[in-house]
Each structure stands twice: as C-alpha cells, then as structure tokens.
Design an enzyme around this catalytic site. Structure first.
Site, PDB file in Angstrom:
ATOM      1  N   VAL A  16       1.212  49.746  43.340  1.00 34.77           N
ATOM      2  CA  VAL A  16       1.691  50.680  44.366  1.00 34.77           C
ATOM      3  C   VAL A  16       2.624  49.980  45.354  1.00 34.77           C
ATOM      4  O   VAL A  16       3.703  50.488  45.689  1.00 34.77           O
ATOM      5  CB  VAL A  16       0.501  51.346  45.101  1.00 34.77           C
ATOM      6  CG1 VAL A  16       1.012  52.374  46.102  1.00 34.77           C
ATOM      7  CG2 VAL A  16      -0.444  52.016  44.106  1.00 34.77           C
ATOM      8  N   GLU A  37      -1.931  60.165  52.172  1.00 33.87           N
ATOM      9  CA  GLU A  37      -1.590  61.144  51.120  1.00 33.87           C
ATOM     10  C   GLU A  37      -1.832  60.567  49.724  1.00 33.87           C
ATOM     11  O   GLU A  37      -2.321  61.258  48.818  1.00 33.87           O
ATOM     12  CB  GLU A  37      -0.116  61.559  51.276  1.00 33.87           C
ATOM     13  CG  GLU A  37       0.321  62.686  50.388  1.00 33.87           C
ATOM     14  CD  GLU A  37      -0.379  64.001  50.717  1.00 33.87           C
ATOM     15  OE1 GLU A  37      -0.183  64.519  51.821  1.00 33.87           O
ATOM     16  OE2 GLU A  37      -1.136  64.485  49.859  1.00 33.87           O
ATOM     17  N   ASP A  71     -14.531  57.318  41.273  1.00 37.58           N
ATOM     18  CA  ASP A  71     -13.183  57.508  41.816  1.00 37.58           C
ATOM     19  C   ASP A  71     -12.966  58.968  42.233  1.00 37.58           C
ATOM     20  O   ASP A  71     -12.504  59.251  43.353  1.00 37.58           O
ATOM     21  CB  ASP A  71     -12.171  57.093  40.732  1.00 37.58           C
ATOM     22  CG  ASP A  71     -10.735  57.328  41.149  1.00 37.58           C
ATOM     23  OD1 ASP A  71     -10.200  56.521  41.914  1.00 37.58           O
ATOM     24  OD2 ASP A  71     -10.147  58.336  40.711  1.00 37.58           O
ATOM     25  N   GLY A 102      -3.794  50.420  28.344  1.00 40.16           N
ATOM     26  CA  GLY A 102      -3.702  50.171  29.786  1.00 40.16           C
ATOM     27  C   GLY A 102      -4.011  51.401  30.633  1.00 40.16           C
ATOM     28  O   GLY A 102      -3.817  51.389  31.843  1.00 40.16           O
ATOM     29  N   GLY A 120       0.104  55.941  39.263  1.00 41.40           N
ATOM     30  CA  GLY A 120       1.316  55.305  38.753  1.00 41.40           C
ATOM     31  C   GLY A 120       2.179  54.780  39.892  1.00 41.40           C
ATOM     32  O   GLY A 120       2.107  55.268  41.023  1.00 41.40           O
ATOM     33  N   GLY A 155      -2.836  60.886  44.053  1.00 36.02           N
ATOM     34  CA  GLY A 155      -1.617  60.076  43.899  1.00 36.02           C
ATOM     35  C   GLY A 155      -0.344  60.747  44.368  1.00 36.02           C
ATOM     36  O   GLY A 155      -0.078  60.868  45.556  1.00 36.02           O
ATOM     37  N   GLU A 207      -9.398  50.655  32.664  1.00 37.48           N
ATOM     38  CA  GLU A 207      -9.605  49.249  33.023  1.00 37.48           C
ATOM     39  C   GLU A 207     -10.639  48.617  32.101  1.00 37.48           C
ATOM     40  O   GLU A 207     -11.415  49.318  31.444  1.00 37.48           O
ATOM     41  CB  GLU A 207     -10.063  49.169  34.472  1.00 37.48           C
ATOM     42  CG  GLU A 207      -8.995  49.722  35.392  1.00 37.48           C
ATOM     43  CD  GLU A 207      -9.252  49.410  36.848  1.00 37.48           C
ATOM     44  OE1 GLU A 207     -10.003  48.474  37.139  1.00 37.48           O
ATOM     45  OE2 GLU A 207      -8.677  50.113  37.681  1.00 37.48           O
ATOM     46  N   LYS A 267      -8.807  55.250  48.619  1.00 37.06           N
ATOM     47  CA  LYS A 267      -9.777  56.361  48.595  1.00 37.06           C
ATOM     48  C   LYS A 267     -11.211  55.897  48.822  1.00 37.06           C
ATOM     49  O   LYS A 267     -12.001  56.601  49.454  1.00 37.06           O
ATOM     50  CB  LYS A 267      -9.697  57.102  47.268  1.00 37.06           C
ATOM     51  CG  LYS A 267      -9.805  56.214  46.041  1.00 37.06           C
ATOM     52  CD  LYS A 267      -8.659  56.434  45.103  1.00 37.06           C
ATOM     53  CE  LYS A 267      -8.510  55.309  44.134  1.00 37.06           C
ATOM     54  NZ  LYS A 267      -7.346  55.443  43.284  1.00 37.06           N
ATOM     55  N   LYS A 309     -12.485  60.751  46.111  1.00 37.56           N
ATOM     56  CA  LYS A 309     -11.364  61.635  46.459  1.00 37.56           C
ATOM     57  C   LYS A 309     -11.853  63.003  46.942  1.00 37.56           C
ATOM     58  O   LYS A 309     -11.349  63.525  47.934  1.00 37.56           O
ATOM     59  CB  LYS A 309     -10.441  61.800  45.251  1.00 37.56           C
ATOM     60  CG  LYS A 309      -9.706  60.510  44.896  1.00 37.56           C
ATOM     61  CD  LYS A 309      -9.041  60.629  43.529  1.00 37.56           C
ATOM     62  CE  LYS A 309      -8.265  59.387  43.158  1.00 37.56           C
ATOM     63  NZ  LYS A 309      -7.876  59.370  41.740  1.00 37.56           N
TER      64      LYS A 309
HETATM   65  N1  LIG Z   1      -2.347  52.262  40.886  1.00 37.06           N
HETATM   66  C1  LIG Z   1      -2.277  53.560  41.152  1.00 37.06           C
HETATM   67  O1  LIG Z   1      -1.680  54.331  40.397  1.00 37.06           O
HETATM   68  C2  LIG Z   1      -2.920  54.108  42.402  1.00 37.06           C
HETATM   69  C3  LIG Z   1      -2.867  55.490  42.652  1.00 37.06           C
HETATM   70  C4  LIG Z   1      -3.414  55.998  43.834  1.00 37.06           C
HETATM   71  C5  LIG Z   1      -4.025  55.135  44.725  1.00 37.06           C
HETATM   72  N2  LIG Z   1      -4.098  53.794  44.431  1.00 37.06           N
HETATM   73  C6  LIG Z   1      -4.727  52.918  45.414  1.00 37.06           C
HETATM   74  O2  LIG Z   1      -3.728  52.025  45.906  1.00 37.06           O
HETATM   75  C7  LIG Z   1      -4.316  50.782  46.254  1.00 37.06           C
HETATM   76  C8  LIG Z   1      -3.595  49.657  45.510  1.00 37.06           C
HETATM   77  O3  LIG Z   1      -3.700  49.887  44.138  1.00 37.06           O
HETATM   78  P1  LIG Z   1      -2.826  49.050  43.072  1.00 37.06           P
HETATM   79  O4  LIG Z   1      -3.013  49.739  41.772  1.00 37.06           O
HETATM   80  O5  LIG Z   1      -1.471  48.806  43.585  1.00 37.06           O
HETATM   81  O6  LIG Z   1      -3.641  47.673  43.046  1.00 37.06           O
HETATM   82  P2  LIG Z   1      -3.206  46.291  42.363  1.00 37.06           P
HETATM   83  O7  LIG Z   1      -2.103  46.501  41.404  1.00 37.06           O
HETATM   84  O8  LIG Z   1      -4.466  45.656  41.891  1.00 37.06           O
HETATM   85  O9  LIG Z   1      -2.633  45.445  43.594  1.00 37.06           O
HETATM   86  C9  LIG Z   1      -3.429  44.983  44.628  1.00 37.06           C
HETATM   87  C10 LIG Z   1      -2.591  44.084  45.500  1.00 37.06           C
HETATM   88  O10 LIG Z   1      -3.365  43.670  46.614  1.00 37.06           O
HETATM   89  C11 LIG Z   1      -3.257  42.254  46.773  1.00 37.06           C
HETATM   90  N3  LIG Z   1      -4.495  41.793  47.394  1.00 37.06           N
HETATM   91  C12 LIG Z   1      -5.753  41.898  46.924  1.00 37.06           C
HETATM   92  N4  LIG Z   1      -6.627  41.373  47.815  1.00 37.06           N
HETATM   93  C13 LIG Z   1      -5.877  40.923  48.850  1.00 37.06           C
HETATM   94  C14 LIG Z   1      -6.190  40.276  50.072  1.00 37.06           C
HETATM   95  N5  LIG Z   1      -7.445  39.977  50.396  1.00 37.06           N
HETATM   96  N6  LIG Z   1      -5.181  39.972  50.901  1.00 37.06           N
HETATM   97  C15 LIG Z   1      -3.892  40.247  50.589  1.00 37.06           C
HETATM   98  N7  LIG Z   1      -3.529  40.873  49.431  1.00 37.06           N
HETATM   99  C16 LIG Z   1      -4.525  41.191  48.584  1.00 37.06           C
HETATM  100  C17 LIG Z   1      -3.023  41.725  45.388  1.00 37.06           C
HETATM  101  O11 LIG Z   1      -2.401  40.453  45.493  1.00 37.06           O
HETATM  102  P3  LIG Z   1      -1.895  39.633  44.204  1.00 37.06           P
HETATM  103  O12 LIG Z   1      -0.705  40.421  43.699  1.00 37.06           O
HETATM  104  O13 LIG Z   1      -1.497  38.316  44.721  1.00 37.06           O
HETATM  105  O14 LIG Z   1      -3.031  39.628  43.243  1.00 37.06           O
HETATM  106  C18 LIG Z   1      -2.103  42.794  44.815  1.00 37.06           C
HETATM  107  O15 LIG Z   1      -0.767  42.546  45.188  1.00 37.06           O
HETATM  108  C19 LIG Z   1      -5.797  50.931  45.918  1.00 37.06           C
HETATM  109  O16 LIG Z   1      -6.495  51.386  47.054  1.00 37.06           O
HETATM  110  C20 LIG Z   1      -5.808  52.015  44.859  1.00 37.06           C
HETATM  111  O17 LIG Z   1      -7.031  52.707  44.784  1.00 37.06           O
HETATM  112  C21 LIG Z   1      -3.562  53.273  43.297  1.00 37.06           C
END
Ligand SMILES: NC(=O)c1ccc[n+]([C@@H]2O[C@H](COP(=O)([O-])OP(=O)(O)OC[C@H]3O[C@@H](n4cnc5c(N)ncnc54)[C@H](OP(=O)(O)O)[C@@H]3O)[C@@H](O)[C@H]2O)c1
Length: 420
Positions: free
Chosen positions: A14, A120, A192, A178, A294, A125, A181, A96, A196
């Site tokens: 994100v 939001e 999850d 992918g 996404g 998403g 998980e 969330k 929400k």
């Molecule tokens: N992915 C989706 O489609 C989606 C959709 C809706 C909501 N969300 C929400 O959006 C959020 C992020 O999701 P994501 O999919 O982007 O996660 P992600 O790909 O796992 O990325 C997490 C990021 O946070 C960093 N991080 C983790 N712990 C940290 C800390 N203690 N201090 C500083 N940085 C830290 C990680 O660093 P590194 O890169 O160095 O590992 C990484 O850059 C979550 O709350 C998720 O539920 C995601």
C-alpha cells in the site's frame, strides 16, 4: 501554496502505491518514509535521505502535518499513532485490525487533540464506503449491511464453485498465486472481515459495535458438496459480513458463510472483488462493489483521505467535522443463538423408511417449517443424502434439532441469506 507535508510509516504494497500515486499530486509533499528494513530493495527510487528505519523521525518531526500509517497490526502501530496525535499530526491509516480493537480509544484521543483519523482504505480497500456513509448518506437511518469484505475467501469460494474443487485444493492454488498468505488464518477464519464489519457497522449505525460481540465463523468447513447442492437449489455460498440493528438498538453483527440467492447482487461478486450492500431510509437498497485490496485500489482510498485533509488544512481549526467518530453509546449485542435465520442442513441418514418424516417431525415439534427437503439416491453403504432448507427460525432451535438427529450425521449447517 504551502504543500501538505506527509510522513509515511510502512512502504510495502500500500505504501508504495500511495507514493506512486502522489507523484501526480502537486498539493502534497512526502517528507519521509519509515520502513522496518532499510536495506530491502524497493520498487521505486527514493532519495536516500527520505528513508528511515526510525518512525519517530516522522512522528517527532514538527514540519510533518499528516502521518500515514501503513504497517498494519496493533503493535507498534497504536503507539505510533497515539504519539503522532499528541504531537499534533492528523492520521490516515488502512489498519482495520487496530481500528476494530482500539478505534474508540484512538478516536477519543484524536478528538481530545482536535485531530482527525481517516481510514477509508481499512474497509473494503478501494471501494468508497466510509466517506459516503459519513457525508452524502448521513441523513439515512441505516439498518442493514450485507457485505463481501475479504478478497481471499471470495476467491477461494468462487474457484470451489466454478471448478468443483475442495477448499484445501483451492487454498493451495491461491497461495501459489499469491492471493492467500502462507498463514491464511486471518482471512479464512473470518478475522479480517470481522475487523472490517466492526468499524463499518459502528459508522453506519452511529453506535459503537464491539469486536468481541461480533460472531465469527470462517470458510474452512465449506465442502465442495455444499457448493454443488447450493447451486442446484438456486444459491451461491459466500463469506458474508452482516450487520442489522433494530429500533431498540439491538445489533446482530457477524461473519460466516451464507447461501445467497443467485438472484441477489452478492451472488455475482466473484474472485477478489468486494461488495457492500446497504439498506436504509430514505435511500432504500444500494450496493457498492469494486476492488477490496491491491496496491492501487487501496492507494486510491488513502490518497483520497490525504486530499480531504489537504483541502481544509490551514483554513479551519476544527477539520472535517462530519468525518469524526463520536459514537460513545453502545449497541446491545444479539447472541448468535438468539438470531433468526433460514438454514441449509446437509444430513447423511440411514436409508430407512420414514427417515424424511422423522426429520420433518423433529422440526415440526419445534415449530420450524421446512421450505424444501431433498433426498438424492441411496449410497452403497445404504445411507441417504438429505438436504433441508428451513424457513426462518431461532438458531437455538436449530441446535436442538441437530442434537435430536441422533442416528444421522449432520455434514453441514449454513445460514441462508434472506431477501434476494
Ligand atoms: N495490501 C492490501 O491490499 C491492503 C488493502 C487494504 C488495507 N491494507 C492494510 O494496509 C496496511 C499495510 O498493508 P501492506 O499490504 O502494504 O503491508 P506490507 O506489504 O506487509 O508492508 C508493510 C510495511 O510496513 C513496514 N513495517 C513493518 N513494521 C514496521 C515498523 N515497526 N516500523 C516501520 N515500518 C514497518 C514494512 O517494512 P519493510 O518493507 O522494511 O519490511 C513494510 O514496508 C495494513 O494495515 C493492511 O491491513 C492492505
């Protein structure tokens, strides 16, 4: 024009999408990005001075106006957000889990410091849902939500349906692609979606729903045989996050698999798409659907929130009043055994004369009407495969029926969505 200054904590899926999207937004400047592992290769070239592995370089930086939290989970995200609010930052988050578990505490803190938390992206998403409910739907009394809020489980159920495959086989395929998980628990056990619907129903019903009162059941027990039977009977099986509230503030909020009529909109929401159906007055029924996750769909919501803050920043002392969350009164939770539903029940019974009559009698004795009862052939082991769909009845009574079906095996019980 002064640009709104941002710090982004988290630069994964994100965070990267948000940064890329902001390259075309001239009103906003990303000052700093915090990550966990500063040496990890990144998808985009960043000036080295922009990355840090110390989020406090953002949280304590007086020039930063908004902290965008995109790391997920409760710890340390909660502490980062709390400190940032106390330091005068507005917050945009997609988290969330944190909102479902500590939303009330965080919104109260934001109120105390006259700051806003926008989220939001945390619910569905890329589908705009929180801001529409808070603004253009604000005049409605919303009484019902039925939603598909988790792309992974919707993908698995869609593939089980189209390929006639088992849960285990499709999960493995989804993991290889992918879409799921390595540890899929958060998705397949319904956590999850429960996070929400907790926040979504709080906002829609204007009364606080507690996560511990949200009944939750995942998709791991859905069998390919149930999929096939549901199809024959005119239904699809979906993981539905559902919430209803009555005039006495009794709230029935839950996540579990459901048979939904093929005539309903939700039956046609396939693969990773999400959808939220809302019923209220005076709007009637609406359905919003789109990508629930996404990189770019989620970035769309995060950037929308950032620009909502940017539009008012510096122009008023009390920003975005409609987007604040003051829901202090608590709904009365309805226990799952006291809810009313229709049920699909799959039973394997000994192939004896009168077995269907016996099932009918057990139900009739509890005042449960059956809308259909279907027997399919007799197996080699001399058992009969019987499928029952009941009319609306109290869940407690269905449990009593199951307890009385002593000589039968109850393979599955799945609630049936009402109202097309
Ligand atoms: N992915 C989706 O489609 C989606 C959709 C809706 C909501 N969300 C929400 O959006 C959020 C992020 O999701 P994501 O999919 O982007 O996660 P992600 O790909 O796992 O990325 C997490 C990021 O946070 C960093 N991080 C983790 N712990 C940290 C800390 N203690 N201090 C500083 N940085 C830290 C990680 O660093 P590194 O890169 O160095 O590992 C990484 O850059 C979550 O709350 C998720 O539920 C995601």
């Amino acid at each position: 024009m002064d640009k709104l200054k941002l710090g982004i904590i988290g630069f994964g899926t994100v965070g990267t999408g948000v940064y890329k999207t902001l390259q075309n937004v001239k009103e906003v400047e990303v000052v700093k990005i915090a990550v966990k592992n500063i040496n990890k290769p990144r998808q985009v070239d960043l000036p080295t001075s922009m990355l840090t592995d110390n989020p406090y370089e953002i949280i304590n930086n007086p020039s930063i106006d908004v902290v965008v939290e995109l790391i997920g989970g409760v710890n340390p995200a909660k502490e980062y957000i709390e400190t940032a609010i106390k330091n005068g930052k507005h917050i945009v988050t997609a988290n969330k889990e944190l909102l479902a578990k500590f939303g009330e505490e965080l919104f109260n803190l934001a109120e105390e410091y006259n700051r806003v938390i926008l989220y939001e992206a945390a619910i569905a998403g890329g589908i705009p849902i929180i801001m529409p409910i808070k603004t253009i739907l604000a005049g409605n009394k919303i009484t019902k939500i039925q939603a598909i809020l988790n792309g992974t489980t919707n993908y698995i159920l869609t593939k089980m349906d189209s390929d006639g495959a088992s849960y285990e086989d499709v999960l493995k395929e989804a993991q290889d692609l992918g879409y799921a998980e390595t540890d899929p628990t958060g998705d397949v056990e319904g956590f999850d979606a429960a996070y929400k619907i907790t926040t979504l129903s709080t906002i829609a019903f204007k009364t606080r729903i507690k996560l511990e009162n949200v009944y939750r059941e995942g998709i791991t027990k859905v069998r390919k045989e149930d999929m096939a039977k549901a199809n024959e009977l005119g239904y699809k099986i979906k993981l539905i996050a559902s919430a209803t509230i009555d005039e006495n503030n009794n709230a029935d909020v839950r996540v579990h698999p459901m048979l939904v009529s093929k005539n309903s909109m939700l039956a046609h929401i396939d693969y990773v798409t999400n959808a939220v159906a809302i019923s209220g007055h005076p709007i009637g029924n609406i359905v919003l659907s789109g990508p629930g996750a996404g990189e770019f769909p989620t970035a769309s919501s995060v950037v929308g929130d950032i620009l909502a803050i940017q539009a008012e920043f510096g122009k008023t002392d009390y920003m975005l009043p409609m987007m604040r969350c003051h829901h202090h009164s608590k709904a009365n939770p309805v226990k799952i055994e006291d809810t009313f539903n229709k049920y699909y029940i799959s039973i394997t019974a000994p192939n004896a004369i009168g077995v269907i009559a016996m099932i009918g009698t057990i139900c009739a004795n509890k005042n449960i009407s059956l809308s259909s009862i279907l027997q399919k052939g007799v197996s080699e082991d001399n058992t009969a495969d019987i499928t029952v769909i009941t009319e609306r009845c109290r869940e407690k009574l269905i449990r009593e029926v199951v307890a009385e079906l002593k000589d039968c095996t109850v393979n599955s019980i799945i609630r049936v969505a009402e109202g097309g």
